[in-house]
Each structure stands twice: as structure tokens, then as C-alpha cells.
Design a protein around this motif. Structure first.
Motif, PDB file in Angstrom:
ATOM      1  N   TYR A  16     -55.513 -36.716  16.858  1.00 36.96           N
ATOM      2  CA  TYR A  16     -54.236 -37.375  17.123  1.00 36.96           C
ATOM      3  C   TYR A  16     -53.683 -36.936  18.480  1.00 36.96           C
ATOM      4  O   TYR A  16     -53.972 -35.852  18.984  1.00 36.96           O
ATOM      5  CB  TYR A  16     -53.217 -37.021  16.040  1.00 36.96           C
ATOM      6  CG  TYR A  16     -53.532 -37.632  14.700  1.00 36.96           C
ATOM      7  CD1 TYR A  16     -53.224 -38.966  14.434  1.00 36.96           C
ATOM      8  CD2 TYR A  16     -54.124 -36.873  13.695  1.00 36.96           C
ATOM      9  CE1 TYR A  16     -53.509 -39.530  13.189  1.00 36.96           C
ATOM     10  CE2 TYR A  16     -54.407 -37.428  12.451  1.00 36.96           C
ATOM     11  CZ  TYR A  16     -54.099 -38.757  12.210  1.00 36.96           C
ATOM     12  OH  TYR A  16     -54.388 -39.311  10.991  1.00 36.96           O
ATOM     13  N   GLN A  71     -44.569 -42.626  26.337  1.00 36.36           N
ATOM     14  CA  GLN A  71     -45.122 -42.655  24.980  1.00 36.36           C
ATOM     15  C   GLN A  71     -46.017 -43.872  24.765  1.00 36.36           C
ATOM     16  O   GLN A  71     -47.073 -43.776  24.131  1.00 36.36           O
ATOM     17  CB  GLN A  71     -43.972 -42.637  23.963  1.00 36.36           C
ATOM     18  CG  GLN A  71     -44.394 -42.720  22.520  1.00 36.36           C
ATOM     19  CD  GLN A  71     -44.281 -44.127  21.960  1.00 36.36           C
ATOM     20  OE1 GLN A  71     -43.271 -44.798  22.152  1.00 36.36           O
ATOM     21  NE2 GLN A  71     -45.311 -44.583  21.285  1.00 36.36           N
ATOM     22  N   ARG A  72     -45.608 -45.002  25.314  1.00 31.45           N
ATOM     23  CA  ARG A  72     -46.428 -46.206  25.185  1.00 31.45           C
ATOM     24  C   ARG A  72     -47.706 -46.111  26.020  1.00 31.45           C
ATOM     25  O   ARG A  72     -48.798 -46.457  25.560  1.00 31.45           O
ATOM     26  CB  ARG A  72     -45.619 -47.441  25.592  1.00 31.45           C
ATOM     27  CG  ARG A  72     -44.659 -47.921  24.509  1.00 31.45           C
ATOM     28  CD  ARG A  72     -43.771 -49.050  25.003  1.00 31.45           C
ATOM     29  NE  ARG A  72     -43.147 -49.749  23.899  1.00 31.45           N
ATOM     30  CZ  ARG A  72     -42.145 -49.267  23.171  1.00 31.45           C
ATOM     31  NH1 ARG A  72     -41.663 -48.062  23.441  1.00 31.45           N
ATOM     32  NH2 ARG A  72     -41.638 -49.964  22.175  1.00 31.45           N
ATOM     33  N   ARG A 106     -50.004 -43.773  24.345  1.00 28.66           N
ATOM     34  CA  ARG A 106     -50.392 -44.184  22.983  1.00 28.66           C
ATOM     35  C   ARG A 106     -50.289 -43.008  22.004  1.00 28.66           C
ATOM     36  O   ARG A 106     -51.224 -42.681  21.269  1.00 28.66           O
ATOM     37  CB  ARG A 106     -51.797 -44.763  22.966  1.00 28.66           C
ATOM     38  CG  ARG A 106     -51.926 -46.038  23.803  1.00 28.66           C
ATOM     39  CD  ARG A 106     -53.321 -46.614  23.734  1.00 28.66           C
ATOM     40  NE  ARG A 106     -53.418 -47.844  24.524  1.00 28.66           N
ATOM     41  CZ  ARG A 106     -54.525 -48.575  24.655  1.00 28.66           C
ATOM     42  NH1 ARG A 106     -55.642 -48.177  24.043  1.00 28.66           N
ATOM     43  NH2 ARG A 106     -54.527 -49.664  25.391  1.00 28.66           N
ATOM     44  N   ASP A 124     -49.443 -40.804  18.818  1.00 28.59           N
ATOM     45  CA  ASP A 124     -49.366 -41.002  17.364  1.00 28.59           C
ATOM     46  C   ASP A 124     -48.088 -40.395  16.804  1.00 28.59           C
ATOM     47  O   ASP A 124     -47.552 -40.865  15.800  1.00 28.59           O
ATOM     48  CB  ASP A 124     -50.582 -40.360  16.685  1.00 28.59           C
ATOM     49  CG  ASP A 124     -51.889 -40.998  17.111  1.00 28.59           C
ATOM     50  OD1 ASP A 124     -52.091 -42.179  16.777  1.00 28.59           O
ATOM     51  OD2 ASP A 124     -52.683 -40.316  17.792  1.00 28.59           O
ATOM     52  N   ASN A 134     -42.463 -46.212  19.377  1.00 30.04           N
ATOM     53  CA  ASN A 134     -43.230 -46.957  18.374  1.00 30.04           C
ATOM     54  C   ASN A 134     -44.310 -46.074  17.763  1.00 30.04           C
ATOM     55  O   ASN A 134     -45.431 -46.511  17.524  1.00 30.04           O
ATOM     56  CB  ASN A 134     -43.830 -48.228  18.982  1.00 30.04           C
ATOM     57  CG  ASN A 134     -44.800 -47.945  20.110  1.00 30.04           C
ATOM     58  OD1 ASN A 134     -44.960 -46.792  20.522  1.00 30.04           O
ATOM     59  ND2 ASN A 134     -45.452 -48.980  20.608  1.00 30.04           N
ATOM     60  N   CYS A 135     -43.948 -44.800  17.531  1.00 24.88           N
ATOM     61  CA  CYS A 135     -44.872 -43.865  16.891  1.00 24.88           C
ATOM     62  C   CYS A 135     -44.097 -43.065  15.840  1.00 24.88           C
ATOM     63  O   CYS A 135     -42.879 -43.208  15.702  1.00 24.88           O
ATOM     64  CB  CYS A 135     -45.488 -42.921  17.925  1.00 24.88           C
ATOM     65  SG  CYS A 135     -44.281 -41.877  18.775  1.00 24.88           S
ATOM     66  N   LYS A 136     -44.808 -42.264  15.071  1.00 25.78           N
ATOM     67  CA  LYS A 136     -44.148 -41.392  14.097  1.00 25.78           C
ATOM     68  C   LYS A 136     -43.314 -40.350  14.849  1.00 25.78           C
ATOM     69  O   LYS A 136     -43.610 -39.996  15.997  1.00 25.78           O
ATOM     70  CB  LYS A 136     -45.198 -40.688  13.229  1.00 25.78           C
ATOM     71  CG  LYS A 136     -46.093 -41.629  12.432  1.00 25.78           C
ATOM     72  CD  LYS A 136     -45.318 -42.347  11.354  1.00 25.78           C
ATOM     73  CE  LYS A 136     -46.231 -43.257  10.525  1.00 25.78           C
ATOM     74  NZ  LYS A 136     -47.191 -42.501   9.694  1.00 25.78           N
TER      75      LYS A 136
END
Length: 376
Positions: free
Chosen positions: A6, A84-85, A88, A90, A103-105
Motif C-alpha cells: 500500500y 494525493q491524487r 494514488r 491508498d 479520495n482515499c482512506k
């Protein structure tokens, strides 16, 4: 089937704030994670301005991710969501805040809610923004990390968050915090900082909530009674109460007995603590109270308050007093300074207590939370 690797992003901007609790916690957690998790990839967001010795750069799975907009607003609104995008991620682990648009945990660390209990200790902008932003982060995060059971219950009750998603991950202790008994080293430390043979030590930032003025008042009371010979040494970064504290010392005629020695580097701090007769940490409010734990790890007796999370740090001890109670602190100081047996017993109990805390343990607990979130 191989285990998935991850990408985990950590808000590491506080690494640049040397001398603060946020810096100490984040530094220890990163070093601990580097030891217990050699597999997942960690991106340290906005850590490029941190001192080189803070980050374990030898860990092949840890990388500094520079952000070009560093202010709190720009970092949380623009820099982190974009990075963060692109990366990518997790999972993103924030400190007190969570940027919009992730758009992640998510996991967020909320060390304490001092700004809710004592807003007068904070600037007007902080009073307006911190409760809203931290509350929003607590409710949006998949899981929350905090430092103590006290803070866990405080966050759950004040922000109406399910307590089952709040996890206590107490700090550990850096390896250099240990008893220094070598006479040559101690003599060098005393010479470097002009320390007397017997002294009471306060160390930490001189902010209002740290209660240093109560210690000065208790010290003055004992001096007036002729009940004390030790000097008082105040070490650490100057905070918002520093000018008032120095005025209290000057106006009270204490300048010859109370000295400010400023920030003590990490390589000297254990020696200064070990040389002290006792450490006093009279804080009004703490999410944990790391200086008290560090002093115990050095084998130095500690007197602190019985407020907020400090009883969790200290364990079973009589050397605690109500915040702001000058007379109670003066009594505890006199008792400790008058009795070598009391000092020996307090030092031994503190050393045993300190052995319960380690950054490896903290990192394993944090990693378990990450894995729980990622598996959900």
C-alpha cells in the motif's frame, strides 16, 4: 498470493517544528514505522524542511514528498489533495486536520482538545477555526488516533464520535532518554549550562497552559520560608507566556536563583534531566505529557499535576497536585527535596513506569489501525 503493498501518506509538516510535542510524536512514530513495516510505501508530505536527522532516510520504503505551498490553508486545500491524487495514495494520515477532496482512506491524529477547554490560550483565528476543522476531521476520518484514554473519551463526547473508531496510541521514548550517571559527562553538562549541584528543572515551551508561573510562585514561597537551597532552571523554547514569566522572576527578586537556559539540544537533554534533583511539569492540560515520561526514563523524580491525561503517564504516585495550587506544589517540592529516600523511590518507580512505553509498540499499534482501515 503475495501481500499487497500500500501507499500511505503522512502529513509530516510538524517535523520542522523542532521543540514541540507534535514534532516529537511524529518523529518517533516515523522511526517506529520504519522499524516495524519494511513493506508498505510511506510518503512524508511536506517533510523537506525538517532537520536531516529527524527522518530515517535509510528506510528504503520512506520518501520525502515535497509540497510547494506550505501554509496550512494552501497545504490542506490545494497541495495535499493534488499530491494525493498524483501519488494514488491508498491511505492518508493527517495531523488534526483532513484536507477536503481526498479520495482515499483516512486516519487522523488528534492529540488533545486543549483549544476547546482553554480557548484563551489560543489566538483569535485558532479559536474560530480549530474547533470546526478538528471536529470535521474527527467525523470524516475512517479512524482516529489519540494519545491517551482521557483524550479518547474527550473526543468521543465533545464531538459525538463513536468511541470504537478512536484508538489510543501513546508516545514512546527516544533511546537517548536514559539515566546519565557518568560523572565526566554530568560535569561537562553542568559546565556547559552553568548548572548548580542541586536544581529543580522545568523544561518545555513557556506557554500559559504549561503552568511555569505556578512553579515560580511555589519556589518563591519556599525561599521565603528558608526551606529550599536548590536553584530553579527553566529550559525550552520561549512561548507566549515567556515575557510574563521573566517579569515574575525579576519583580520577585528571584533573578539570582531562577535562570532561563533556552532550548537544550537533544544530545544534551538527557544529561540536563539526569543532573536535576527533580523535574516539575505543572501543566494545566495535556493530551499526554511527554516531558514527564522522558524525565522518568532518565531516572529523575517528577512532580506534575493530576489533570487531564497526566495520571495515565505517571501511574500510581503521590507526587501530583491540583493545577494552579501553589501551596500543594510547594509541599510536594519540600517533601521531595528534604528526603533522599523519597527521591530514590520516585526515581525507581518512574524508571519502571517508563519501560512500558516504546515507539516500536506505538508504531505497531498505528500500523494495526492502518491495516484495519485498508482492509475495510
Amino acid at each position: 498470493m503475495s501481500k499487497r503493498i500500500y501507499k500511505i501518506g503522512l502529513d509530516a509538516h510538524a517535523l520542522a517544528a523542532v521543540g514541540t510535542g507534535n514534532h516529537s510524536y511524529l518523529r518517533g512514530l516515523i522511526k517506529g514505522l520504519a522499524q516495524v513495516d519494511p513493506e508498505n510505501t510511506y510518503l512524508l508530505y511536506d517533510a523537506a524542511r525538517a532537520p536531516d536527522d529527524v527522518i530515517n532516510r535509510a528506510a528504503k520504503n520512506f520518501f520525502v514528498r515535497n509540497l510547494y505551498l506550505h501554509s496550512a490553508l494552501a497545504r490542506n486545500v490545494f497541495s495535499v489533495p493534488l499530491a494525493q491524487r498524483l501519488d494514488r495514495l491508498d491511505l492518508y494520515h493527517g495531523q488534526f486536520f483532513l484536507p477536503l477532496g481526498l479520495n482515499c482512506k483516512t486516519v487522523v491524529s488528534i492529540h488533545d482538545l486543549c483549544f476547546e477547554h482553554y480557548p484563551e490560550f489560543f489566538r483569535l483565528a485558532e479559536r474560530a477555526l480549530l474547533p470546526r476543522l478538528v471536529r470535521a476531521a474527527a467525523r470524516r476520518a475512517d479512524e482516529i488516533l489519540t494519545l491517551s484514554e482521557f483524550s479518547k473519551q474527550d473526543i468521543a463526547q465533545r464531538y459525538r464520535v463513536d468511541a470504537t473508531k478512536i484508538h489510543v496510541v501513546a508516545p514512546g521514548i527516544e533511546p537517548h532518554f536514559k539515566p546519565i550517571q557518568d560523572a565526566v559527562i554530568l560535569d561537562a553538562i553542568r559546565a556547559r549550562y552553568a548548572l548548580p549541584q542541586s536544581f529543580i528543572l522545568f523544561y518545555g515551551r513557556t506557554d500559559p497552559r504549561k503552568g511555569a508561573e505556578v512553579l515560580v510562585q511555589a519556589y518563591q514561597k519556599l525561599l521565603a520560608q528558608g526551606a529550599i537551597n536548590a536553584e530553579l532552571i527553566i529550559a525550552g523554547r520561549a512561548g507566549s507566556a515567556d515575557a510574563a514569566l521573566r517579569a515574575l522572576v525579576q519583580n520577585g527578586g528571584l533573578a539570582a536563583r531562577v535562570r532561563f537556559i533556552g532550548i537544550v539540544p537533544d544530545q544534551d537533554l538527557a544529561g540536563v534531566i539526569s543532573a536535576a534533583t527533580c523535574v516539575v511539569y505543572p501543566s494545566i492540560f495535556e493530551g499526554f505529557g511527554l516531558p514527564a515520561l522522558e524525565a522518568m526514563a532518565c531516572g529523575t523524580p517528577v512532580i506534575t499535576t493530576n489533570a487531564s491525561a497526566l495520571p495515565e503517564v505517571m501511574g500510581d504516585t503521590e507526587l501530583m497536585f491540583e493545577p494552579g495550587n501553589v501551596d500543594a506544589l510547594a509541599r510536594s517540592l519540600k517533601r521531595l527535596l528534604d528526603s533522599e529516600m523519597a527521591r530514590t523511590q520516585a526515581a525507581a518507580a518512574g524508571l519502571a513506569r517508563a519501560q512500558m512505553f516504546s515507539w516500536t509498540r506505538s508504531a505497531r499499534q498505528a500500523l494495526a489501525v492502518y491495516e484495519h482501515v485498508l482492509a475495510a
